[in-house]
Scaffold this active site. Sequence first.
Site, PDB file in Angstrom:
ATOM      1  N   LYS A  97       0.444  -1.770  -4.823  1.00  0.00           N
ATOM      2  CA  LYS A  97       0.333  -2.595  -3.610  1.00  0.00           C
ATOM      3  C   LYS A  97      -0.891  -2.201  -2.807  1.00  0.00           C
ATOM      4  O   LYS A  97      -1.195  -1.025  -2.668  1.00  0.00           O
ATOM      5  CB  LYS A  97       1.604  -2.386  -2.778  1.00  0.00           C
ATOM      6  CG  LYS A  97       1.620  -3.037  -1.413  1.00  0.00           C
ATOM      7  CD  LYS A  97       2.980  -2.829  -0.741  1.00  0.00           C
ATOM      8  CE  LYS A  97       2.975  -1.665   0.209  1.00  0.00           C
ATOM      9  NZ  LYS A  97       4.248  -1.506   0.946  1.00  0.00           N
TER      10      LYS A  97
ATOM     11  N   ASP B 277      13.216   0.211  -1.939  1.00  0.00           N
ATOM     12  CA  ASP B 277      12.159   0.806  -1.122  1.00  0.00           C
ATOM     13  C   ASP B 277      12.811   1.729  -0.088  1.00  0.00           C
ATOM     14  O   ASP B 277      14.025   1.655   0.134  1.00  0.00           O
ATOM     15  CB  ASP B 277      11.370  -0.306  -0.410  1.00  0.00           C
ATOM     16  CG  ASP B 277       9.923   0.097  -0.121  1.00  0.00           C
ATOM     17  OD1 ASP B 277       9.597   1.295  -0.228  1.00  0.00           O
ATOM     18  OD2 ASP B 277       9.127  -0.799   0.232  1.00  0.00           O
TER      19      ASP B 277
HETATM   20  C1  R5P Z   1       5.377   1.571   2.933  1.00  0.00           C
HETATM   21  O1  R5P Z   1       4.752   2.154   2.059  1.00  0.00           O
HETATM   22  C2  R5P Z   1       6.876   1.531   2.950  1.00  0.00           C
HETATM   23  O2  R5P Z   1       7.433   2.259   1.909  1.00  0.00           O
HETATM   24  C3  R5P Z   1       7.392   0.114   2.890  1.00  0.00           C
HETATM   25  O3  R5P Z   1       7.031  -0.456   1.652  1.00  0.00           O
HETATM   26  C4  R5P Z   1       6.804  -0.723   3.993  1.00  0.00           C
HETATM   27  O4  R5P Z   1       6.877  -0.048   5.212  1.00  0.00           O
HETATM   28  C5  R5P Z   1       7.536  -2.045   4.098  1.00  0.00           C
HETATM   29  O5  R5P Z   1       6.956  -2.769   5.138  1.00  0.00           O
HETATM   30  P1  R5P Z   1       7.030  -4.346   5.186  1.00  0.00           P
HETATM   31  O6  R5P Z   1       8.479  -4.718   5.046  1.00  0.00           O
HETATM   32  O7  R5P Z   1       6.455  -4.693   6.520  1.00  0.00           O
HETATM   33  O8  R5P Z   1       6.198  -4.880   4.061  1.00  0.00           O
END
Ligand code: R5P
Length: 314
Positions: free
Chosen positions: A209, A235
């Site tokens: 990502k 996640d």
């Molecule tokens: C970032 O690396 C975290 O692990 C999450 O992937 C991130 O904070 C998710 O944020 P959002 O829902 O705004 O994409």
Amino acid sequence: MPIVSGSNSRPLAVDLAAELGWRHVPLEARRFPDLEGYVRIPSEHIEAVRSSVEPVVLVSTTYPDNGIIETLLLLEAISDVREGKTDSLKGGGPEGLHPVGPGVILAIPYFGYSRQDKRFQAGEVVSAKAIGKLLAVRCDGIVFLDIHSESALEDLGVPVVFTSCMPEIAHYLQETVKPDFILSPDKGAIERASQVAEAIGCRFSYLEKTRIDAHTIVHAAKDLDVDGAIVTIVDDMIATGGTICRASEALISQGAVEVHAACAHGLFTGGAISRLDEFVNGVHAANSLQNPRAVISGGPALARGVRSLLDDSS
Ligand code: R5P
């Protein structure tokens, strides 16, 4: 030993107390009309907070920002009561309150500022460390649940334990969603998501990502072999939902028949839940934060963390 909580983590504190077989003691925490915080250990609970020679366990999150103030004030109030401090008490106080022993362990279900774990640009502060240090000087140890990154919090001057509710998330998914594929939406979640895949015994992969800004993320194209599969994206946290929505698009375009999302921390900012509803079949979160998708208890994971901290310090 008493487990205490203020306003932001009561259901999880109750879960933790049940898990450990200890007593939950609710403390007063509210805000004045100007939004400044106010905390108090109610008179009827002062003896409970002073009752054990072992530390009290405070369950409190540092999110949103008023959670930091509430946590700091609660730590101070607990320490004062356990030390028998009654100075500055209007009208005088009870005589002869002796100190009762070490103070308080802080169990943090969701540690706000965990993502600012380094200086991404010159002139920034490592916010995770700054907030961690503020808390650490007021307690005897900290348990962090599914912290985004441990690196900034390893040297706070008090014992620190990192615990995770991924085993409970795996169990919940196995009972309900029955996924045959787990996806990590970025490299940072690989360890967590692969642990879930291993516990379930299903296939696993990850995406790479790039975050353009808070609301825009891009995944590198990758063949995922998910044709006909029920997939869960795992996640540590879901904030805007952008990461999950983009990953789900990739999965659906490659033939996934169902896509779910699971996380420890459901922040769900700015309409995230309705955004997610358009892209995934279900969202399943642990109860580190209170929200309508908090269906998995973080109590067992916090209990493992508290036990480990106590075992290490005995
Ligand atoms: C970032 O690396 C975290 O692990 C999450 O992937 C991130 O904070 C998710 O944020 P959002 O829902 O705004 O994409």
